[in-house]
Design a protein around this motif. Structure first.
Motif, PDB file in Angstrom:
ATOM      1  N   ASN A 187     -18.569  85.143 -15.852  1.00 36.92           N
ATOM      2  CA  ASN A 187     -17.869  83.973 -15.329  1.00 36.92           C
ATOM      3  C   ASN A 187     -16.409  84.042 -15.737  1.00 36.92           C
ATOM      4  O   ASN A 187     -16.086  84.135 -16.931  1.00 36.92           O
ATOM      5  N   TYR A 188     -15.500  83.986 -14.740  1.00 37.53           N
ATOM      6  CA  TYR A 188     -14.061  84.061 -14.996  1.00 37.53           C
ATOM      7  C   TYR A 188     -13.464  82.668 -14.980  1.00 37.53           C
ATOM      8  O   TYR A 188     -13.672  81.890 -14.035  1.00 37.53           O
ATOM      9  N   ASN A 189     -12.714  82.345 -16.030  1.00 35.68           N
ATOM     10  CA  ASN A 189     -12.018  81.063 -16.140  1.00 35.68           C
ATOM     11  C   ASN A 189     -10.554  81.295 -15.805  1.00 35.68           C
ATOM     12  O   ASN A 189      -9.837  81.962 -16.564  1.00 35.68           O
ATOM     13  N   LYS A 190     -10.104  80.772 -14.669  1.00 37.29           N
ATOM     14  CA  LYS A 190      -8.734  81.028 -14.222  1.00 37.29           C
ATOM     15  C   LYS A 190      -7.699  80.341 -15.099  1.00 37.29           C
ATOM     16  O   LYS A 190      -6.528  80.742 -15.102  1.00 37.29           O
ATOM     17  N   ASP A 191      -8.091  79.310 -15.837  1.00 41.30           N
ATOM     18  CA  ASP A 191      -7.144  78.616 -16.716  1.00 41.30           C
ATOM     19  C   ASP A 191      -6.896  79.400 -17.997  1.00 41.30           C
ATOM     20  O   ASP A 191      -5.747  79.557 -18.428  1.00 41.30           O
ATOM     21  N   THR A 192      -7.955  79.892 -18.611  1.00 40.80           N
ATOM     22  CA  THR A 192      -7.809  80.655 -19.852  1.00 40.80           C
ATOM     23  C   THR A 192      -7.707  82.164 -19.617  1.00 40.80           C
ATOM     24  O   THR A 192      -7.369  82.900 -20.550  1.00 40.80           O
ATOM     25  N   LYS A 193      -8.026  82.630 -18.393  1.00 40.48           N
ATOM     26  CA  LYS A 193      -8.037  84.050 -18.032  1.00 40.48           C
ATOM     27  C   LYS A 193      -9.040  84.840 -18.876  1.00 40.48           C
ATOM     28  O   LYS A 193      -8.851  86.030 -19.141  1.00 40.48           O
ATOM     29  N   LEU A 194     -10.119  84.178 -19.280  1.00 32.99           N
ATOM     30  CA  LEU A 194     -11.152  84.817 -20.074  1.00 32.99           C
ATOM     31  C   LEU A 194     -12.424  84.979 -19.245  1.00 32.99           C
ATOM     32  O   LEU A 194     -12.696  84.179 -18.351  1.00 32.99           O
ATOM     33  N   ILE A 195     -13.185  86.010 -19.569  1.00 30.24           N
ATOM     34  CA  ILE A 195     -14.445  86.295 -18.891  1.00 30.24           C
ATOM     35  C   ILE A 195     -15.581  86.101 -19.882  1.00 30.24           C
ATOM     36  O   ILE A 195     -15.608  86.730 -20.946  1.00 30.24           O
ATOM     37  N   ASP A 196     -16.505  85.210 -19.534  1.00 31.50           N
ATOM     38  CA  ASP A 196     -17.704  85.004 -20.346  1.00 31.50           C
ATOM     39  C   ASP A 196     -18.789  85.974 -19.889  1.00 31.50           C
ATOM     40  O   ASP A 196     -19.222  85.928 -18.735  1.00 31.50           O
ATOM     41  N   PHE A 197     -19.212  86.833 -20.790  1.00 27.46           N
ATOM     42  CA  PHE A 197     -20.225  87.862 -20.517  1.00 27.46           C
ATOM     43  C   PHE A 197     -21.529  87.405 -21.168  1.00 27.46           C
ATOM     44  O   PHE A 197     -21.601  87.257 -22.382  1.00 27.46           O
ATOM     45  N   ARG A 198     -22.565  87.180 -20.340  1.00 24.84           N
ATOM     46  CA  ARG A 198     -23.851  86.707 -20.836  1.00 24.84           C
ATOM     47  C   ARG A 198     -24.979  87.572 -20.276  1.00 24.84           C
ATOM     48  O   ARG A 198     -24.891  88.095 -19.161  1.00 24.84           O
ATOM     49  N   HIS A 199     -26.063  87.674 -21.050  1.00 23.32           N
ATOM     50  CA  HIS A 199     -27.227  88.482 -20.680  1.00 23.32           C
ATOM     51  C   HIS A 199     -28.476  87.627 -20.882  1.00 23.32           C
ATOM     52  O   HIS A 199     -28.746  87.165 -21.995  1.00 23.32           O
ATOM     53  N   TYR A 200     -29.242  87.399 -19.798  1.00 20.15           N
ATOM     54  CA  TYR A 200     -30.401  86.506 -19.834  1.00 20.15           C
ATOM     55  C   TYR A 200     -31.657  87.245 -19.377  1.00 20.15           C
ATOM     56  O   TYR A 200     -31.591  88.206 -18.599  1.00 20.15           O
ATOM     57  N   SER A 201     -32.787  86.739 -19.846  1.00 20.16           N
ATOM     58  CA  SER A 201     -34.078  87.132 -19.288  1.00 20.16           C
ATOM     59  C   SER A 201     -34.519  86.066 -18.293  1.00 20.16           C
ATOM     60  O   SER A 201     -34.210  84.883 -18.465  1.00 20.16           O
ATOM     61  N   ILE A 202     -35.247  86.493 -17.255  1.00 19.38           N
ATOM     62  CA  ILE A 202     -35.689  85.589 -16.194  1.00 19.38           C
ATOM     63  C   ILE A 202     -37.198  85.388 -16.310  1.00 19.38           C
ATOM     64  O   ILE A 202     -37.949  86.355 -16.453  1.00 19.38           O
ATOM     65  N   ARG A 203     -37.612  84.158 -16.249  1.00 21.25           N
ATOM     66  CA  ARG A 203     -39.053  83.869 -16.194  1.00 21.25           C
ATOM     67  C   ARG A 203     -39.276  82.710 -15.229  1.00 21.25           C
ATOM     68  O   ARG A 203     -38.399  81.877 -15.016  1.00 21.25           O
TER      69      ARG A 203
END
Length: 340
Positions: A187-203
């Motif tokens: 997820n890219y935040n255009k205000d902070t210019k930071l990218i949140d990198f997340r890893h999930y399992s799906i159930r």
């Protein structure tokens, strides 16, 4: 006496066309494979982050890739060709911060991210009451979802293409639901210019089914009825987590095929995401045309030459490390250190 003639029948045998080892049999495209390694000495937590990233990139990565401190970038590139490796994920550490470079082999481009924050998979697991990690969770590659990158900027478009090409593409008409067990969210935040990198399992959980019934069907074990007056109490009695945890329409899907004993085709199931790590907050600082070299397409801090004159300590550690990659040499006898 009549002479018998044996006529041989010609049988046409259709040639078997084998799909190349590194090509997807559905799409015909080259399957993305990766090497995750480091340049320079890393502290213990970053070493563990490297192992978490290797596990995240399974099954199309070298989980037990051996590194030698004398290995340079050319050595990894020479091994990558015969093994069909298409991407490098390179961790490094300077005096100011850790960095992650994502490169396309063999000719680039290369994206350099500054790791602002990170959390290991072990830290994520310890923070959860019921951590979930099935044994077959890493048998299939994760899905990739990108959010917030559609701002129109060229460097974000290139970032989107790079991350999409790291993981294999899926065909919605042929993909099996049982293979979709993990998801990587950026997820890219255009205000902070930071990218949140997340890893999930799906159930998936069936909607409207109590937890007691769900566990009974999944485990196929005889329930404990000693404290109940009637078997109907087992079905109707409320308790901790007994009811379906989410009946929100936005979080439910209708399955096209059976998935396990509980989730049946044409029934509604709630989609649950549980974070398994690692977690990173990334800041895109530079994009280069080549493999850790070449012309600079994008630089967060402006003109690199002007930045060097103004504050050489801010840029020189990383660039000096990149120059060291190309200047280092190693004997041919050390090529055996790169094994899968």
């Amino acid at each position: 006496m009549a002479r018998m003639h044996n006529k041989r029948k010609r049988v046409f045998v259709k040639p078997v066309v084998k799909t190349p080892k590194h090509v997807d049999h559905v799409t015909g495209d080259k399957i993305p494979k990766s090497f995750v390694f480091s340049r320079g000495k890393l502290p213990g937590p970053l070493r563990q982050l490297q192992m978490d990233l290797r596990k995240l990139m399974l099954p199309f990565t070298a989980l037990k890739l051996k590194e030698n401190r004398r290995n340079n970038l050319k050595d990894f590139l020479n091994v990558a060709g015969p093994m069909g490796v298409t991407n490098f994920l390179i961790l490094s550490k300077t005096d100011t911060a850790p960095y992650l470079r994502v490169a396309r082999t063999p000719q680039g481009p290369t994206l350099t991210f500054k790791i602002e924050e990170y959390a290991l998979a072990a830290d994520i697991s310890q923070s959860q009451l019921r951590p979930r990690c099935p044994p077959d969770l890493f048998k299939n590659p994760p899905l990739i979802v990108l959010s917030g990158f559609g701002t129109g900027d060229q460097h974000l478009k290139l970032t989107t293409v790079m991350f999409q090409n790291i993981f294999p593409a899926i065909d919605v008409n042929t993909v099996k639901l049982s293979s979709c067990q993990r998801i990587v969210l950026l997820n890219y935040n255009k205000d902070t210019k930071l990218i949140d990198f997340r890893h999930y399992s799906i159930r998936l959980q069936p909607v409207g089914v109590s937890r007691r019934i769900r566990k009974f069907v999944q485990n196929h074990q005889v329930p404990d009825l000693r404290n109940l007056q009637d078997v109907s109490d087992f079905v109707t009695k409320a308790g901790y987590g007994s009811e379906s945890e989410a009946d929100d329409e936005a979080a439910t899907v209708t399955l096209a095929s059976d998935l396990g004993r509980v989730n049946q085709a044409a029934s509604k199931s709630a989609v649950k995401l549980q974070e398994i790590g690692p977690r990173m907050t990334l800041h895109l600082v530079k994009i280069e045309e080549g493999l850790c070299s070449g012309g600079v397409i994008f630089n967060e801090y402006g003109n690199p030459s002007e930045k060097k004159r103004e504050d050489p300590k801010e840029v020189s550690p990383q660039e000096s490390q990149e120059e060291g990659d190309s200047e280092d040499e190693m004997d041919d006898n050390d090529d055996d250190d790169l094994d899968e």
